[in-house]
Design an enzyme around this catalytic site. Structure first.
Site, PDB file in Angstrom:
ATOM      1  N   LYS A 139     -11.246   1.074  13.750  1.00  0.00           N
ATOM      2  CA  LYS A 139      -9.952   1.643  14.114  1.00  0.00           C
ATOM      3  C   LYS A 139      -9.866   1.939  15.617  1.00  0.00           C
ATOM      4  O   LYS A 139      -8.796   1.819  16.228  1.00  0.00           O
ATOM      5  CB  LYS A 139      -9.681   2.913  13.308  1.00  0.00           C
ATOM      6  CG  LYS A 139      -9.152   2.660  11.901  1.00  0.00           C
ATOM      7  CD  LYS A 139      -7.767   2.026  11.940  1.00  0.00           C
ATOM      8  CE  LYS A 139      -7.152   1.910  10.556  1.00  0.00           C
ATOM      9  NZ  LYS A 139      -5.807   1.265  10.591  1.00  0.00           N
ATOM     10  N   SER A 185      -6.121   6.003  13.277  1.00  0.00           N
ATOM     11  CA  SER A 185      -6.618   6.956  12.280  1.00  0.00           C
ATOM     12  C   SER A 185      -7.367   8.115  12.908  1.00  0.00           C
ATOM     13  O   SER A 185      -8.048   7.957  13.927  1.00  0.00           O
ATOM     14  CB  SER A 185      -7.548   6.223  11.304  1.00  0.00           C
ATOM     15  OG  SER A 185      -8.271   7.124  10.504  1.00  0.00           O
ATOM     16  N   GLY A 216       0.818  -1.206   0.000  1.00  0.00           N
ATOM     17  CA  GLY A 216       0.000   0.000   0.000  1.00  0.00           C
ATOM     18  C   GLY A 216       0.853   1.258   0.000  1.00  0.00           C
ATOM     19  O   GLY A 216       2.091   1.202  -0.023  1.00  0.00           O
ATOM     20  N   LYS A 262      -8.387  10.918  -6.463  1.00  0.00           N
ATOM     21  CA  LYS A 262      -9.507  11.021  -7.410  1.00  0.00           C
ATOM     22  C   LYS A 262      -9.439  12.363  -8.128  1.00  0.00           C
ATOM     23  O   LYS A 262      -9.608  12.434  -9.349  1.00  0.00           O
ATOM     24  CB  LYS A 262     -10.837  10.884  -6.664  1.00  0.00           C
ATOM     25  CG  LYS A 262     -12.072  11.126  -7.524  1.00  0.00           C
ATOM     26  CD  LYS A 262     -13.340  11.030  -6.687  1.00  0.00           C
ATOM     27  CE  LYS A 262     -14.568  11.399  -7.506  1.00  0.00           C
ATOM     28  NZ  LYS A 262     -15.819  11.301  -6.719  1.00  0.00           N
ATOM     29  N   GLU A 299      -9.966   9.225  11.761  1.00  0.00           N
ATOM     30  CA  GLU A 299     -11.393   8.913  11.639  1.00  0.00           C
ATOM     31  C   GLU A 299     -11.970   8.427  12.961  1.00  0.00           C
ATOM     32  O   GLU A 299     -13.188   8.391  13.134  1.00  0.00           O
ATOM     33  CB  GLU A 299     -11.625   7.877  10.544  1.00  0.00           C
ATOM     34  CG  GLU A 299     -11.427   8.389   9.130  1.00  0.00           C
ATOM     35  CD  GLU A 299     -12.540   9.328   8.664  1.00  0.00           C
ATOM     36  OE1 GLU A 299     -13.681   9.181   9.144  1.00  0.00           O
ATOM     37  OE2 GLU A 299     -12.266  10.199   7.818  1.00  0.00           O
ATOM     38  N   TYR A 359     -15.602   1.947   9.576  1.00  0.00           N
ATOM     39  CA  TYR A 359     -14.140   2.015   9.540  1.00  0.00           C
ATOM     40  C   TYR A 359     -13.604   2.674  10.809  1.00  0.00           C
ATOM     41  O   TYR A 359     -12.690   2.162  11.455  1.00  0.00           O
ATOM     42  CB  TYR A 359     -13.679   2.793   8.312  1.00  0.00           C
ATOM     43  CG  TYR A 359     -12.202   3.127   8.313  1.00  0.00           C
ATOM     44  CD1 TYR A 359     -11.250   2.183   7.955  1.00  0.00           C
ATOM     45  CD2 TYR A 359     -11.760   4.401   8.685  1.00  0.00           C
ATOM     46  CE1 TYR A 359      -9.900   2.490   7.961  1.00  0.00           C
ATOM     47  CE2 TYR A 359     -10.414   4.713   8.691  1.00  0.00           C
ATOM     48  CZ  TYR A 359      -9.484   3.760   8.333  1.00  0.00           C
ATOM     49  OH  TYR A 359      -8.145   4.075   8.351  1.00  0.00           O
ATOM     50  N   VAL A 390     -10.205  10.720  -2.143  1.00  0.00           N
ATOM     51  CA  VAL A 390     -10.609  11.976  -2.768  1.00  0.00           C
ATOM     52  C   VAL A 390      -9.435  12.762  -3.362  1.00  0.00           C
ATOM     53  O   VAL A 390      -9.552  13.340  -4.440  1.00  0.00           O
ATOM     54  CB  VAL A 390     -11.421  12.865  -1.793  1.00  0.00           C
ATOM     55  CG1 VAL A 390     -10.561  13.365  -0.637  1.00  0.00           C
ATOM     56  CG2 VAL A 390     -12.055  14.030  -2.536  1.00  0.00           C
TER      57      VAL A 390
END
Length: 324
Positions: free
Chosen positions: A151, A123, A11, A190, A125, A147, A187
């Protein structure tokens, strides 16, 4: 020669971390999950320098074997189902890998190599619906996605193993970090990929969701240095890794499009399909602890990051066009 075991090595973060450790003369082992079409794009240039071990975070036996083979001084658990949007349609798969997978990895280390130093990729998040700004290491968590919830589990089970078994186990609470190696579903990538495609006449429009969402975006290459620094300390601890600045998605669009002399308003279309069921409006990290205790510093700012990503996407697409 130090030995490191990395999950998620193919990754974004894993590839930058592997580069860093190889530069520091580590022997690097990478856990790879079997797939019908292996993807080594991010590590192709260092693939032959990595010792590969087959394994899966959902399979404790394979992780025990990975630790037994590698006998690591340091373990970096970066593997996860890491795309927030996918965690709503796939909550159980997300929990199995992103939450329970951490326990499996910790158990493998505890059983085979309990003196190894362990890094868990936490994270921002986890903060979700933030209760204070900026977010620090002791800010309460309020996750807003499967998610984020997963986490939080991974974070606290790492703390639990540190306190229960006296393991050197750390968590890096990383805020959004990007690079040219970021997956196309995220994003930032993207946007930069679409900008490059539009500039080259390969795409006409870019469909987006909430342009007002604010994020603390940094460069992944800077952030993996913090991971390594955490495991070099005398005592294990958890650290927020961030830039301390926020930027909106609209700012991201403005910088990316203007880099190729285009106006984002001419190409961006708002599509409700890309609005999250539960939005996280603002994430802003306070990384002062990491800067003071780890001596960690940023080298790439937001504008540099976005333009770097656009430039790399332009190069990649031009090569593809020439090949075709």
């Amino acid at each position: 020669m130090k030995r490191a075991l990395i999950t998620g090595i193919t990754g974004q973060d894993g590839s930058y971390l592997a580069e860093l450790l190889l530069e520091k003369d580590y022997k690097v082992y990478g856990v790879r999950r079997r797939t019908s079409t292996p993807n080594y794009d991010n590590v192709e240039h260092i693939k032959e320098q990595i010792e590969w071990i087959d394994g899966d975070l959902g399979d404790l036996a394979s992780l025990i074997e990975a630790v037994r083979i590698s006998q690591p001084d340091e373990v970096y658990n970066l593997a996860a189902q890491s795309f927030v949007a996918t965690s709503w349609p796939q909550p159980i798969a997300t929990a199995q890998m992103t939450a329970l997978g951490v326990t499996n990895m910790l158990e493998a280390v505890r059983i085979i190599k309990p003196d190894a130093r362990f890094y868990q990729a936490s994270s921002s998040e986890m903060y979700g619906k933030v209760v204070e700004t900026p977010q620090k290491e002791n800010t309460p968590f309020y996750p807003r996605s499967p998610y984020g919830v997963s986490k939080v589990y991974g974070h606290w089970i790492t703390v639990n193993y540190r306190e229960s078994f006296n393991m050197f186990a750390c968590s890096g609470i990383l805020f959004n970090h990007e690079s040219p190696r970021r997956g196309l579903e995220f994003v930032t990538r993207k946007v930069t990929n679409a900008v490059a495609r539009i500039k080259l006449g390969l795409q006409d429009e870019l469909r987006m969701g909430n342009l007002d969402a604010k994020r603390d975006w940094g460069f992944a290459g800077d952030y993996v240095k913090a991971m390594w620094l955490m495991l070099q300390q005398d005592q294990p601890d958890d650290y927020v890794i961030s830039t301390g600045e926020t930027h909106t998605v609209e700012e991201l669009l403005e910088i990316a499009f203007s880099y190729v002399d285009l106006n984002w308003k001419d190409f961006v279309v708002i599509d409700q399909k890309f609005v999250r069921p539960a939005e996280v409006d603002l994430l802003l990290g306070d990384c002062s602890k990491a800067k003071v205790k780890l001596g960690w510093n940023l080298e790439v700012d937001f504008k540099m990051l976005v333009t770097m990503m656009v430039e790399e996407d332009l190069k990649r697409l031009k090569v593809i066009q020439v090949t075709i």
